[in-house]
Enzyme design. Structure first.
Site, PDB file in Angstrom:
ATOM      1  N   GLU A 135     -23.192  16.447  24.481  1.00 53.71           N
ATOM      2  CA  GLU A 135     -22.275  16.925  25.529  1.00 53.71           C
ATOM      3  C   GLU A 135     -22.306  18.452  25.616  1.00 53.71           C
ATOM      4  O   GLU A 135     -22.281  19.035  26.702  1.00 53.71           O
ATOM      5  CB  GLU A 135     -20.845  16.453  25.242  1.00 53.71           C
ATOM      6  CG  GLU A 135     -20.653  14.948  25.323  1.00 53.71           C
ATOM      7  CD  GLU A 135     -20.683  14.408  26.754  1.00 53.71           C
ATOM      8  OE1 GLU A 135     -21.742  14.485  27.405  1.00 53.71           O
ATOM      9  OE2 GLU A 135     -19.657  13.888  27.211  1.00 53.71           O
ATOM     10  N   GLU A 154     -18.655   9.926  36.122  1.00 50.16           N
ATOM     11  CA  GLU A 154     -20.017  10.442  36.275  1.00 50.16           C
ATOM     12  C   GLU A 154     -20.920   9.441  36.970  1.00 50.16           C
ATOM     13  O   GLU A 154     -21.711   9.809  37.835  1.00 50.16           O
ATOM     14  CB  GLU A 154     -20.624  10.760  34.900  1.00 50.16           C
ATOM     15  CG  GLU A 154     -20.670  12.232  34.593  1.00 50.16           C
ATOM     16  CD  GLU A 154     -21.036  12.516  33.151  1.00 50.16           C
ATOM     17  OE1 GLU A 154     -22.023  11.942  32.643  1.00 50.16           O
ATOM     18  OE2 GLU A 154     -20.317  13.306  32.519  1.00 50.16           O
ATOM     19  N   ASP A 182     -31.256  11.033  34.569  1.00 45.61           N
ATOM     20  CA  ASP A 182     -29.979  11.230  33.881  1.00 45.61           C
ATOM     21  C   ASP A 182     -29.005  10.094  34.176  1.00 45.61           C
ATOM     22  O   ASP A 182     -28.180   9.744  33.318  1.00 45.61           O
ATOM     23  CB  ASP A 182     -29.366  12.594  34.224  1.00 45.61           C
ATOM     24  CG  ASP A 182     -28.539  13.140  33.068  1.00 45.61           C
ATOM     25  OD1 ASP A 182     -29.012  13.068  31.918  1.00 45.61           O
ATOM     26  OD2 ASP A 182     -27.412  13.614  33.311  1.00 45.61           O
ATOM     27  N   GLU A 208     -33.065  16.645  23.830  1.00 44.34           N
ATOM     28  CA  GLU A 208     -32.587  17.313  25.051  1.00 44.34           C
ATOM     29  C   GLU A 208     -33.709  18.145  25.688  1.00 44.34           C
ATOM     30  O   GLU A 208     -33.860  18.152  26.911  1.00 44.34           O
ATOM     31  CB  GLU A 208     -31.367  18.190  24.749  1.00 44.34           C
ATOM     32  CG  GLU A 208     -30.108  17.401  24.404  1.00 44.34           C
ATOM     33  CD  GLU A 208     -29.473  16.661  25.592  1.00 44.34           C
ATOM     34  OE1 GLU A 208     -29.806  16.965  26.761  1.00 44.34           O
ATOM     35  OE2 GLU A 208     -28.650  15.765  25.348  1.00 44.34           O
TER      36      GLU A 208
END
Ligand code: HMH
Length: 221
Positions: A140, A88, A47, A210
């Site tokens: 998101e 992040e 990620d 995803e």
């Protein structure tokens, strides 16, 4: 803002695909406290690579908002998203050191590379703002919904994973996703039918990417 928008209709129409992305076995394993830590670490490293690749994509969305949107607050919401990516990336570095994951050694797996190439394809100036912002809202929102699920009262998420879940599952991130949803809905409302169809296809592809991304957590390599 209270009226039912186009993406709200899609969430209903494609609820099976949406749940596939937001209620994946990896998310269930976090929520049930049975997650395999090597899976978690693999997800974390992958990620980090993905978020880094999302920065230029979001910058391209910002540029489209500036050129194509009739509402100047879009640019501000997207700029907030870029700022969130900055935080992040710093968080990933801190979290990776906590888990002994070396971010500089992460080799992006195929599903990650495919998702990153897909984002790159959406950076083209041929892709309408409406389509690009819909893709961004979807990606998101999948994270927001997935991780918020791990924080619900009846969840059994391990203490050491709560901070990760809060990163995307917190109320502020939820509000930000709602702002993106409003932008997507408003933009879709004004778009011609062919652009709306393109955005729906892109929404479904994001959900597929995803799922593939979560699937990497239990990859053998
Ligand atoms: C794969 N999708 C993936 N990673 C993320 N960090 C997000 C969405 C949310 O930013």
């Amino acid at each position: 803002t209270n009226k039912i928008g186009i993406v709200d209709k899609w969430l209903k129409k494609h609820s099976v695909a949406y749940s596939g992305a937001t209620r994946h076995p990896f998310i269930h394993s976090i929520r049930h406290g049975t997650v395999d830590l090597s899976s978690f670490k693999r997800w974390l490293g992958q990620d980090y690579v993905f978020v880094r690749a999302s920065v230029p994509f979001l910058a391209s969305v910002l540029l489209k908002a500036w050129k194509e949107s009739d509402d100047s607050s879009d640019v501000e919401v997207i700029l907030g998203g870029l700022a969130a990516f900055n935080d992040e990336l710093a968080w990933f570095k801190k979290e990776a050191s906590k888990w002994d994951v070396s971010l500089s050694d992460v080799v992006p797996l195929d599903a990650n590379l495919r998702y990153c190439s897909f984002l790159e394809s959406l950076m083209s100036s041929d892709i309408e703002y409406t389509v690009a912002i819909t893709a961004f809202w979807a990606s998101e929102t999948v994270y927001q919904d997935s991780f918020a699920h791990c924080l619900e009262d009846n969840s059994n998420t391990p203490e050491e994973l709560r901070e990760t879940c809060e990163r995307w599952g917190n109320d502020g991130f939820g509000q930000y996703c709602l702002s993106l949803r409003e932008i997507a809905n408003r933009s879709l409302e004004k778009a011609p039918a062919d652009v709306v169809s393109k955005a729906e296809v892109v929404f479904l592809r994001v959900l597929e990417y995803e799922v593939e991304f979560w699937n990497m957590s239990h990859a053998e390599t």
